[in-house]
Each structure stands twice: as C-alpha cells, then as structure tokens.
Design a protein around this motif. Structure first.
Motif, PDB file in Angstrom:
ATOM      1  N   LEU A  25       0.829  -1.213   0.000  1.00  0.00           N
ATOM      2  CA  LEU A  25       0.000   0.000   0.000  1.00  0.00           C
ATOM      3  C   LEU A  25       0.859   1.257   0.000  1.00  0.00           C
ATOM      4  O   LEU A  25       0.447   2.324  -0.464  1.00  0.00           O
ATOM      5  CB  LEU A  25      -0.923   0.007   1.225  1.00  0.00           C
ATOM      6  CG  LEU A  25      -1.927  -1.155   1.308  1.00  0.00           C
ATOM      7  CD1 LEU A  25      -2.777  -1.034   2.571  1.00  0.00           C
ATOM      8  CD2 LEU A  25      -2.821  -1.185   0.077  1.00  0.00           C
ATOM      9  N   ALA A  26       2.098   1.135   0.521  1.00  0.00           N
ATOM     10  CA  ALA A  26       2.996   2.302   0.635  1.00  0.00           C
ATOM     11  C   ALA A  26       3.344   2.902  -0.716  1.00  0.00           C
ATOM     12  O   ALA A  26       3.682   4.081  -0.811  1.00  0.00           O
ATOM     13  CB  ALA A  26       4.271   1.902   1.381  1.00  0.00           C
ATOM     14  N   SER A  27       3.239   2.096  -1.794  1.00  0.00           N
ATOM     15  CA  SER A  27       3.586   2.594  -3.131  1.00  0.00           C
ATOM     16  C   SER A  27       2.652   3.719  -3.564  1.00  0.00           C
ATOM     17  O   SER A  27       2.971   4.481  -4.472  1.00  0.00           O
ATOM     18  CB  SER A  27       3.505   1.456  -4.152  1.00  0.00           C
ATOM     19  OG  SER A  27       2.151   1.147  -4.411  1.00  0.00           O
ATOM     20  N   LYS A  67      -7.117   2.841   6.757  1.00  0.00           N
ATOM     21  CA  LYS A  67      -7.854   4.081   6.497  1.00  0.00           C
ATOM     22  C   LYS A  67      -6.977   5.329   6.592  1.00  0.00           C
ATOM     23  O   LYS A  67      -7.085   6.229   5.740  1.00  0.00           O
ATOM     24  CB  LYS A  67      -9.058   4.202   7.432  1.00  0.00           C
ATOM     25  CG  LYS A  67     -10.294   3.477   6.881  1.00  0.00           C
ATOM     26  CD  LYS A  67     -11.471   3.663   7.827  1.00  0.00           C
ATOM     27  CE  LYS A  67     -12.659   2.796   7.442  1.00  0.00           C
ATOM     28  NZ  LYS A  67     -13.651   2.751   8.533  1.00  0.00           N
ATOM     29  N   PRO A  68      -6.080   5.429   7.609  1.00  0.00           N
ATOM     30  CA  PRO A  68      -5.238   6.637   7.710  1.00  0.00           C
ATOM     31  C   PRO A  68      -4.381   6.894   6.477  1.00  0.00           C
ATOM     32  O   PRO A  68      -3.937   8.021   6.252  1.00  0.00           O
ATOM     33  CB  PRO A  68      -4.351   6.341   8.933  1.00  0.00           C
ATOM     34  CG  PRO A  68      -5.127   5.363   9.739  1.00  0.00           C
ATOM     35  CD  PRO A  68      -5.886   4.533   8.759  1.00  0.00           C
ATOM     36  N   LEU A  69      -4.154   5.856   5.656  1.00  0.00           N
ATOM     37  CA  LEU A  69      -3.344   6.039   4.445  1.00  0.00           C
ATOM     38  C   LEU A  69      -4.136   6.712   3.334  1.00  0.00           C
ATOM     39  O   LEU A  69      -3.604   6.953   2.248  1.00  0.00           O
ATOM     40  CB  LEU A  69      -2.837   4.676   3.934  1.00  0.00           C
ATOM     41  CG  LEU A  69      -2.051   3.805   4.911  1.00  0.00           C
ATOM     42  CD1 LEU A  69      -1.685   2.486   4.251  1.00  0.00           C
ATOM     43  CD2 LEU A  69      -0.790   4.535   5.370  1.00  0.00           C
ATOM     44  N   GLY A  70      -5.426   6.953   3.568  1.00  0.00           N
ATOM     45  CA  GLY A  70      -6.238   7.571   2.532  1.00  0.00           C
ATOM     46  C   GLY A  70      -6.694   6.587   1.469  1.00  0.00           C
ATOM     47  O   GLY A  70      -7.159   6.980   0.403  1.00  0.00           O
ATOM     48  N   VAL A  71      -6.579   5.288   1.783  1.00  0.00           N
ATOM     49  CA  VAL A  71      -7.033   4.251   0.851  1.00  0.00           C
ATOM     50  C   VAL A  71      -8.463   3.872   1.228  1.00  0.00           C
ATOM     51  O   VAL A  71      -8.772   3.737   2.406  1.00  0.00           O
ATOM     52  CB  VAL A  71      -6.116   3.013   0.938  1.00  0.00           C
ATOM     53  CG1 VAL A  71      -6.641   1.887   0.056  1.00  0.00           C
ATOM     54  CG2 VAL A  71      -4.690   3.387   0.564  1.00  0.00           C
ATOM     55  N   SER A  72      -9.336   3.735   0.207  1.00  0.00           N
ATOM     56  CA  SER A  72     -10.706   3.336   0.483  1.00  0.00           C
ATOM     57  C   SER A  72     -10.744   1.880   0.942  1.00  0.00           C
ATOM     58  O   SER A  72     -10.113   1.010   0.343  1.00  0.00           O
ATOM     59  CB  SER A  72     -11.526   3.553  -0.784  1.00  0.00           C
ATOM     60  OG  SER A  72     -12.616   2.695  -0.838  1.00  0.00           O
ATOM     61  N   VAL A  73     -11.461   1.605   2.043  1.00  0.00           N
ATOM     62  CA  VAL A  73     -11.526   0.249   2.592  1.00  0.00           C
ATOM     63  C   VAL A  73     -12.964  -0.252   2.516  1.00  0.00           C
ATOM     64  O   VAL A  73     -13.880   0.400   3.008  1.00  0.00           O
ATOM     65  CB  VAL A  73     -11.047   0.219   4.067  1.00  0.00           C
ATOM     66  CG1 VAL A  73     -11.171  -1.194   4.641  1.00  0.00           C
ATOM     67  CG2 VAL A  73      -9.612   0.706   4.158  1.00  0.00           C
ATOM     68  N   THR A  74     -13.190  -1.413   1.876  1.00  0.00           N
ATOM     69  CA  THR A  74     -14.546  -1.955   1.767  1.00  0.00           C
ATOM     70  C   THR A  74     -14.579  -3.405   2.254  1.00  0.00           C
ATOM     71  O   THR A  74     -13.528  -3.999   2.499  1.00  0.00           O
ATOM     72  CB  THR A  74     -15.043  -1.929   0.308  1.00  0.00           C
ATOM     73  OG1 THR A  74     -14.138  -2.701  -0.487  1.00  0.00           O
ATOM     74  CG2 THR A  74     -15.094  -0.512  -0.244  1.00  0.00           C
ATOM     75  N   ARG A  75     -15.795  -3.905   2.389  1.00  0.00           N
ATOM     76  CA  ARG A  75     -15.983  -5.306   2.803  1.00  0.00           C
ATOM     77  C   ARG A  75     -17.186  -5.845   2.032  1.00  0.00           C
ATOM     78  O   ARG A  75     -18.169  -5.131   1.857  1.00  0.00           O
ATOM     79  CB  ARG A  75     -16.234  -5.330   4.317  1.00  0.00           C
ATOM     80  CG  ARG A  75     -16.328  -6.723   4.922  1.00  0.00           C
ATOM     81  CD  ARG A  75     -15.812  -6.769   6.346  1.00  0.00           C
ATOM     82  NE  ARG A  75     -16.097  -8.045   6.994  1.00  0.00           N
ATOM     83  CZ  ARG A  75     -15.462  -9.186   6.721  1.00  0.00           C
ATOM     84  NH1 ARG A  75     -14.496  -9.205   5.811  1.00  0.00           N
ATOM     85  NH2 ARG A  75     -15.795 -10.299   7.333  1.00  0.00           N
ATOM     86  N   PRO A  76     -17.129  -7.088   1.521  1.00  0.00           N
ATOM     87  CA  PRO A  76     -18.289  -7.639   0.798  1.00  0.00           C
ATOM     88  C   PRO A  76     -19.526  -7.558   1.675  1.00  0.00           C
ATOM     89  O   PRO A  76     -19.437  -7.713   2.893  1.00  0.00           O
ATOM     90  CB  PRO A  76     -17.893  -9.092   0.535  1.00  0.00           C
ATOM     91  CG  PRO A  76     -16.411  -9.107   0.572  1.00  0.00           C
ATOM     92  CD  PRO A  76     -16.024  -8.061   1.583  1.00  0.00           C
ATOM     93  N   ALA A  77     -20.697  -7.309   1.061  1.00  0.00           N
ATOM     94  CA  ALA A  77     -21.935  -7.146   1.814  1.00  0.00           C
ATOM     95  C   ALA A  77     -22.313  -8.424   2.534  1.00  0.00           C
ATOM     96  O   ALA A  77     -22.146  -9.523   2.023  1.00  0.00           O
ATOM     97  CB  ALA A  77     -23.059  -6.731   0.867  1.00  0.00           C
ATOM     98  N   SER A  78     -22.852  -8.255   3.761  1.00  0.00           N
ATOM     99  CA  SER A  78     -23.527  -9.372   4.432  1.00  0.00           C
ATOM    100  C   SER A  78     -24.980  -9.316   4.020  1.00  0.00           C
ATOM    101  O   SER A  78     -25.538  -8.232   3.838  1.00  0.00           O
ATOM    102  CB  SER A  78     -23.452  -9.225   5.950  1.00  0.00           C
ATOM    103  OG  SER A  78     -22.176  -9.552   6.411  1.00  0.00           O
ATOM    104  N   GLY A  79     -25.647 -10.442   3.885  1.00  0.00           N
ATOM    105  CA  GLY A  79     -27.059 -10.433   3.518  1.00  0.00           C
ATOM    106  C   GLY A  79     -27.551 -11.812   3.250  1.00  0.00           C
ATOM    107  O   GLY A  79     -26.891 -12.798   3.575  1.00  0.00           O
ATOM    108  N   LEU A  80     -28.748 -11.894   2.666  1.00  0.00           N
ATOM    109  CA  LEU A  80     -29.358 -13.199   2.419  1.00  0.00           C
ATOM    110  C   LEU A  80     -28.679 -13.874   1.241  1.00  0.00           C
ATOM    111  O   LEU A  80     -28.480 -13.256   0.205  1.00  0.00           O
ATOM    112  CB  LEU A  80     -30.839 -13.019   2.109  1.00  0.00           C
ATOM    113  CG  LEU A  80     -31.653 -12.432   3.261  1.00  0.00           C
ATOM    114  CD1 LEU A  80     -33.048 -12.093   2.767  1.00  0.00           C
ATOM    115  CD2 LEU A  80     -31.712 -13.417   4.401  1.00  0.00           C
ATOM    116  N   PRO A  81     -28.342 -15.157   1.378  1.00  0.00           N
ATOM    117  CA  PRO A  81     -27.791 -15.876   0.246  1.00  0.00           C
ATOM    118  C   PRO A  81     -28.825 -15.996  -0.866  1.00  0.00           C
ATOM    119  O   PRO A  81     -30.004 -16.233  -0.586  1.00  0.00           O
ATOM    120  CB  PRO A  81     -27.437 -17.260   0.804  1.00  0.00           C
ATOM    121  CG  PRO A  81     -28.125 -17.358   2.113  1.00  0.00           C
ATOM    122  CD  PRO A  81     -28.459 -15.984   2.576  1.00  0.00           C
TER     123      PRO A  81
END
Lengths: 198, 198
Positions: free
Chosen positions: A131-133, A161-175
């Motif tokens: 990420l440092a690149s 997050k402090p690096l200014g990189v957007s952080v996401t996670r796959p949605a939880s929900g109904l299969p």
C-alpha cells in the motif's frame, strides 16, 4: 484387520486426508488397486508435482508456479484494487464470480487471540508495504464473515484508512436462492439494515 | 476456473476417485498443498508402491505381496473350508468377524447376464481345480446377497454339490442392532422362515 502391508500403509495415508474416514479410505484404496497402473501413477505424480512446483507468489502469497502467480502477472488485472483474503483457497470462489478484476493479498490466516495468532503471524507488514507505493485506491477486506475474520477486517481497516485508501468489505445479507424462513437472525438483521431501494 | 496448472491437474486426478466430488477434491488438494512435504510424499509413494507390490495371490486371487497371500500362507488356517467371495474387498469384513478360520477364493466378480459376465469371466475353473484335490470338505458361498450374488451362488452350488463337498451360504436375516420396523420384507421374510429355537 487383515490387509497386505502396502495396502495397510496406503489406507493409513488416505485416512489422514480431510473428510476421509476408514470406509472412504478403503473404497479409494480398492479403486486404486483395481484401476490401471497409469491412472494410479498419474495421481501419485500429481501429488508429488504439486509439492515440487507450487510455492507462494512473492507479491500476493497466493499459490504460484512462477515467482508471481497468474493473477499478479496478468496485464488485465487492476493493481489499484487489492482484495485481502485469509487463505489461497478463498481466491478460486471469488474468481468464479467474475466480478472482481483487481489483485489479491493472502494473509495466511486470521487474527485469533484464543489460538494466539496476532498481527505478526499474518502477512500484514507485506500488505502495508504494497500500500505504501501509493498506487492502490481500494482494499476489499474479504476475510471470512466469522469472529476471526471480522476481527481481522476491523483491525486492518483501522490500519489502512489513515493512508487515505478506500476500505470496503463484501456485503452481508441473504444468500441468493435461500429461504427467508431459514436465515439466521444475524444475517437477516444485517440484510434488513443494508436494504436497498429498488 | 483459476488454479495453477499443477493444482488443476491434481484436482482432476482427485475427482476420479470414488465418492470424491469437486468440493472434496478441492479440500484434499488444499490439504496436500498445506501439509508438510514428507506427509504428501508418503501418500504419493504409498499409491505407487501398492501398484508395484500388490498382485493376485496365485491360489485364492486375494491381493498379495508374495506369490501367496498371508491367509493362504498361514499354517493356522483350515485349508479344508473355502469361503468364495466376489472381490478381494469382501475379505477384510469377513476377517474382522474373527469367526472364519478357513481360506478364501476370489471369483473376480459375479454372474450377470445383463452385463455379459458369464462363468468363463470368473475364476470358477480355478475354484474347481482347488476342489479336485479332495481335501476340501466345505465351500461357503459368500457372494453378495443381491441378484448377481444369489445367481452366482446358485450356479456354483449346482456345480460343487456333485463332488460330495458340503456347500453353505451365510444366513440371511435381521441385521443385529437393526429395527424390525425398518427391515425390508424380503429380509424379514427370510428371517422368519429361518427362525431358530431359543
């Protein structure tokens, strides 16, 4: 139990495999005894070959036969999005969805205070170095949706997050294809919270 | 699907095994990738070894590493009683009962007009040759209790009885620990017909 020594040895080795009990081991051993020599040796050699040829990709720690894995070497993949997973086995299911065109980073496990697995036991330093690149715009934290995976995702999010990189996670929900009736409360609760306009 | 070529090859070979579908193959392949080299190679070598060292016993056609199998070589076994089975895999379950101290004869299948398997396709001539010595007092026909097995037993009984050798078959009846309620009619019918005084 009666069995020729080499058959007993094969049974012992087969029973070590995950999901293989004594009955399955016996079924497989007799199949190997009955099948033609070439087919049996192809299996034997495929096992040895995989141990000889496969190691970790130097960049993402996926399984690879060259220095870098096929995904890291591909010019078609977007190096600006890194999907973080726990194990190499988590990559094929994501690839099969055909919706992700970024690259991966394999942690080699998940944080687990109970099992004594801390940040230094995972390939987190290696991720931070990538990420440092400054070329990475988004990190998708695709660790498993269980206690260890959620903990790992939360830990990494705080770090990245402090690096200014957007952080996401796959949605939880109904299969998809599942029944509302049989959904567990946590999943259904998250699905309702994350409801979307149609 | 994404997988390094040698991993894909291993998956293909594993999926040929009986009872192993794509999911089990993947689970086993990742186990092999994760395990230490020595353990994986022990499995690989056990498969090759069994194909090198195991062949058919020259007398009974059980699996053997020497000219004769352990049972045929044993001085403790009664060569006067031959238990006839379809396949070598039928021998270990009988051995585990510890109630049979005779020797075996493996037919290599069962009569099946539908599949075109006739008497000449089985090791019946070899069995008759063993009986010709006059040393055998009893033949236990332990072919499977299904159509092919029953047909084979009936055929062999007709062939062997004229030699003055006693011909028997393991009893049909209720499995021990089973529920009367769930027994099929044929099994229950035979169990009642073969009822014994207490």
């Amino acid at each position: 139990m009666y069995a020729a020594p080499s058959i007993q040895k094969l049974l012992d080795e087969l029973e070590r495999l995950p999901g293989i009990g004594p009955k399955s081991a016996q079924r497989i051993a007799y199949w190997i005894l009955n099948t033609d020599r070439a087919t049996a040796l192809r299996l034997s050699e495929a096992i040895a070959e995989v141990k000889d040829q496969v190691h970790f990709c130097k960049r993402c720690f996926n399984y690879a036969e060259e220095d870098l894995c096929d995904i890291c070497r591909s010019a078609k993949r977007d190096a600006g999005i890194i999907c973080v997973v726990s194990e190499p086995r988590d990559i094929p299911p994501i690839e099969r969805t055909a919706v992700f065109s970024g690259v991966y980073h394999v942690l080699g496990g998940a944080l687990s205070p109970l099992e004594g697995i801390g940040p230094d036991d995972l390939r987190i330093a290696e991720l931070m170095k990538r990420l440092a690149s400054g070329e990475v715009q988004e990190v998708v934290l695709a660790t498993n949706p269980n206690v260890e995976g959620e903990t790992t995702a939360a830990y990494l999010a705080r770090l990245i997050k402090p690096l200014g990189v957007s952080v996401t996670r796959p949605a939880s929900g109904l299969p998809v294809g599942g029944d509302l009736e049989f959904a567990d409360e946590v999943t259904l609760g998250r699905a309702i919270e994350a409801r979307r306009p149609l």
